[in-house]
Design a protein around this motif. Structure first.
Motif, PDB file in Angstrom:
ATOM      1  N   ARG A 175       0.855  -1.199   0.000  1.00  0.00           N
ATOM      2  CA  ARG A 175       0.000   0.000   0.000  1.00  0.00           C
ATOM      3  C   ARG A 175       0.889   1.247   0.000  1.00  0.00           C
ATOM      4  O   ARG A 175       1.509   1.587   0.990  1.00  0.00           O
ATOM      5  CB  ARG A 175      -0.939   0.002   1.202  1.00  0.00           C
ATOM      6  N   LEU A 176       0.928   1.923  -1.145  1.00  0.00           N
ATOM      7  CA  LEU A 176       1.837   3.042  -1.334  1.00  0.00           C
ATOM      8  C   LEU A 176       1.092   4.318  -1.709  1.00  0.00           C
ATOM      9  O   LEU A 176       0.121   4.287  -2.473  1.00  0.00           O
ATOM     10  CB  LEU A 176       2.833   2.731  -2.451  1.00  0.00           C
ATOM     11  N   ALA A 177       1.595   5.452  -1.191  1.00  0.00           N
ATOM     12  CA  ALA A 177       1.113   6.774  -1.595  1.00  0.00           C
ATOM     13  C   ALA A 177       2.329   7.644  -1.882  1.00  0.00           C
ATOM     14  O   ALA A 177       3.448   7.317  -1.481  1.00  0.00           O
ATOM     15  CB  ALA A 177       0.273   7.397  -0.482  1.00  0.00           C
ATOM     16  N   ILE A 178       2.106   8.766  -2.577  1.00  0.00           N
ATOM     17  CA  ILE A 178       3.208   9.698  -2.811  1.00  0.00           C
ATOM     18  C   ILE A 178       2.677  11.125  -2.804  1.00  0.00           C
ATOM     19  O   ILE A 178       1.561  11.394  -3.267  1.00  0.00           O
ATOM     20  CB  ILE A 178       3.965   9.397  -4.128  1.00  0.00           C
ATOM     21  N   ALA A 179       3.506  12.031  -2.257  1.00  0.00           N
ATOM     22  CA  ALA A 179       3.171  13.454  -2.190  1.00  0.00           C
ATOM     23  C   ALA A 179       4.420  14.280  -2.452  1.00  0.00           C
ATOM     24  O   ALA A 179       5.533  13.853  -2.157  1.00  0.00           O
ATOM     25  CB  ALA A 179       2.614  13.795  -0.807  1.00  0.00           C
ATOM     26  N   GLY A 180       4.200  15.480  -2.992  1.00  0.00           N
ATOM     27  CA  GLY A 180       5.325  16.387  -3.197  1.00  0.00           C
ATOM     28  C   GLY A 180       5.288  17.089  -4.534  1.00  0.00           C
ATOM     29  O   GLY A 180       6.059  16.772  -5.434  1.00  0.00           O
ATOM     30  N   GLY A 181       4.350  18.023  -4.686  1.00  0.00           N
ATOM     31  CA  GLY A 181       4.280  18.806  -5.925  1.00  0.00           C
ATOM     32  C   GLY A 181       3.824  18.013  -7.138  1.00  0.00           C
ATOM     33  O   GLY A 181       4.242  18.294  -8.267  1.00  0.00           O
ATOM     34  N   ILE A 182       2.966  17.041  -6.925  1.00  0.00           N
ATOM     35  CA  ILE A 182       2.495  16.185  -8.028  1.00  0.00           C
ATOM     36  C   ILE A 182       1.589  16.993  -8.956  1.00  0.00           C
ATOM     37  O   ILE A 182       0.638  17.646  -8.521  1.00  0.00           O
ATOM     38  CB  ILE A 182       1.721  14.968  -7.490  1.00  0.00           C
ATOM     39  N   ASP A 183       1.890  16.933 -10.259  1.00  0.00           N
ATOM     40  CA  ASP A 183       1.061  17.629 -11.247  1.00  0.00           C
ATOM     41  C   ASP A 183       0.276  16.622 -12.092  1.00  0.00           C
ATOM     42  O   ASP A 183       0.345  15.408 -11.874  1.00  0.00           O
ATOM     43  CB  ASP A 183       1.905  18.560 -12.128  1.00  0.00           C
ATOM     44  N   LEU A 184      -0.458  17.142 -13.057  1.00  0.00           N
ATOM     45  CA  LEU A 184      -1.351  16.308 -13.858  1.00  0.00           C
ATOM     46  C   LEU A 184      -0.588  15.277 -14.689  1.00  0.00           C
ATOM     47  O   LEU A 184      -0.981  14.109 -14.770  1.00  0.00           O
ATOM     48  CB  LEU A 184      -2.195  17.216 -14.768  1.00  0.00           C
ATOM     49  N   GLU A 185       0.521  15.706 -15.290  1.00  0.00           N
ATOM     50  CA  GLU A 185       1.301  14.802 -16.136  1.00  0.00           C
ATOM     51  C   GLU A 185       1.906  13.668 -15.308  1.00  0.00           C
ATOM     52  O   GLU A 185       1.892  12.498 -15.720  1.00  0.00           O
ATOM     53  CB  GLU A 185       2.403  15.579 -16.866  1.00  0.00           C
ATOM     54  N   GLN A 186       2.438  14.004 -14.130  1.00  0.00           N
ATOM     55  CA  GLN A 186       2.981  12.966 -13.254  1.00  0.00           C
ATOM     56  C   GLN A 186       1.887  11.991 -12.819  1.00  0.00           C
ATOM     57  O   GLN A 186       2.128  10.784 -12.721  1.00  0.00           O
ATOM     58  CB  GLN A 186       3.605  13.608 -12.013  1.00  0.00           C
ATOM     59  N   THR A 187       0.701  12.515 -12.576  1.00  0.00           N
ATOM     60  CA  THR A 187      -0.416  11.661 -12.157  1.00  0.00           C
ATOM     61  C   THR A 187      -0.757  10.645 -13.237  1.00  0.00           C
ATOM     62  O   THR A 187      -0.993   9.464 -12.935  1.00  0.00           O
ATOM     63  CB  THR A 187      -1.651  12.522 -11.817  1.00  0.00           C
ATOM     64  N   LYS A 188      -0.776  11.079 -14.475  1.00  0.00           N
ATOM     65  CA  LYS A 188      -1.039  10.154 -15.588  1.00  0.00           C
ATOM     66  C   LYS A 188       0.020   9.051 -15.639  1.00  0.00           C
ATOM     67  O   LYS A 188      -0.304   7.869 -15.813  1.00  0.00           O
ATOM     68  CB  LYS A 188      -1.057  10.915 -16.916  1.00  0.00           C
ATOM     69  N   LYS A 189       1.280   9.441 -15.471  1.00  0.00           N
ATOM     70  CA  LYS A 189       2.365   8.461 -15.528  1.00  0.00           C
ATOM     71  C   LYS A 189       2.310   7.493 -14.355  1.00  0.00           C
ATOM     72  O   LYS A 189       2.576   6.300 -14.504  1.00  0.00           O
ATOM     73  CB  LYS A 189       3.710   9.192 -15.567  1.00  0.00           C
ATOM     74  N   LEU A 190       1.947   8.002 -13.186  1.00  0.00           N
ATOM     75  CA  LEU A 190       1.810   7.141 -12.011  1.00  0.00           C
ATOM     76  C   LEU A 190       0.664   6.150 -12.197  1.00  0.00           C
ATOM     77  O   LEU A 190       0.759   4.991 -11.776  1.00  0.00           O
ATOM     78  CB  LEU A 190       1.580   7.994 -10.764  1.00  0.00           C
ATOM     79  N   ALA A 191      -0.412   6.607 -12.819  1.00  0.00           N
ATOM     80  CA  ALA A 191      -1.539   5.720 -13.090  1.00  0.00           C
ATOM     81  C   ALA A 191      -1.126   4.599 -14.043  1.00  0.00           C
ATOM     82  O   ALA A 191      -1.480   3.429 -13.849  1.00  0.00           O
ATOM     83  CB  ALA A 191      -2.704   6.515 -13.678  1.00  0.00           C
ATOM     84  N   GLN A 192      -0.364   4.955 -15.075  1.00  0.00           N
ATOM     85  CA  GLN A 192       0.133   3.953 -16.018  1.00  0.00           C
ATOM     86  C   GLN A 192       1.077   2.965 -15.332  1.00  0.00           C
ATOM     87  O   GLN A 192       1.061   1.773 -15.629  1.00  0.00           O
ATOM     88  CB  GLN A 192       0.878   4.647 -17.164  1.00  0.00           C
TER      89      GLN A 192
END
Length: 211
Positions: free
Chosen positions: A159-176
């Motif tokens: 169970r992992l989470a991440i924080a620290g200035g996450i933007d929309l493009e990073q979110t898409k890549k994290l989802a992938q």
């Protein structure tokens, strides 16, 4: 992957208004540490009243008196409460026991925590482990690389989470990438000119892997 929207450094009235707007729009709403410090436990209850369809995370950043702080945060309406990974092992155990007893969730903030310490605290299977890039740091977080490296080092932490200035493009890549349970976004939503539009864009992004 779930979206956690963090609210910080505003008045409790502004926080309540934003919580009402984001209710049902974001999976998790984070009551940031500044709100906890500025307004206390009663503010948790006030935020809870606005969130009928969204999970409430209380970012208490507990580092001692774990059982007491977790009991209080859950009593006033929190669903998830944070403890610092830098806390003693016994504090983490105390927090985890309260979370399990209340059928709630402990999130471990790994801000500036060494690999050696992570290895020593990796045995809380129901906890969420949050990779956290400090807002005070000058370097920019490479979220995807950070998650990949962590997963390689600690494959048993699921169970992992991440924080620290996450933007929309990073979110898409994290989802992938598909390794995260929670992506934590702050000012890109909470400080946006149109928070509803912003949260909808991020919710679309977390389902990017299906597009």
């Amino acid at each position: 992957m779930k979206l956690q929207t963090a609210i910080d450094r505003i008045s409790i009235e502004e926080a309540e208004e934003l919580a009402q707007q984001l209710n049902g729009k974001t999976d998790i709403l984070e009551m940031g540490t500044s709100l906890v410090k500025d307004y206390g436990n009663v503010a948790i209850w006030r935020m809870r009243q606005k969130l009928t369809q969204t999970t409430l995370l209380v970012d208490s950043k507990t580092i001692d008196e774990g059982a007491y702080e977790f009991n209080q945060a859950f009593h006033y309406g929190g669903d998830i409460v944070t403890v610092m990974g830098a806390a003693s092992y016994d504090t983490l155990v105390a927090c985890y026991k309260v979370a399990q007893k209340e059928n709630k969730t402990m999130m471990i903030d790994l801000l500036e925590v060494s690999d050696e310490k992570i290895a020593a605290i990796k045995d809380f299977p129901e906890a969420i482990y949050a990779l956290h890039h400090s807002i005070d740091r000058k370097d920019k977080l490479d979220a995807v690389a950070t998650v990949a490296a962590f997963h390689e080092k600690f494959p048993t932490i699921k169970r992992l989470a991440i924080a620290g200035g996450i933007d929309l493009e990073q979110t898409k890549k994290l989802a992938q990438q598909g390794l995260l349970e929670v992506v934590i976004v702050g000012s890109k939503i909470a400080k946006a000119q149109d928070p509803i539009k912003a949260v909808n864009e991020f919710m679309e992004a977390i389902h990017y892997e299906n597009n």
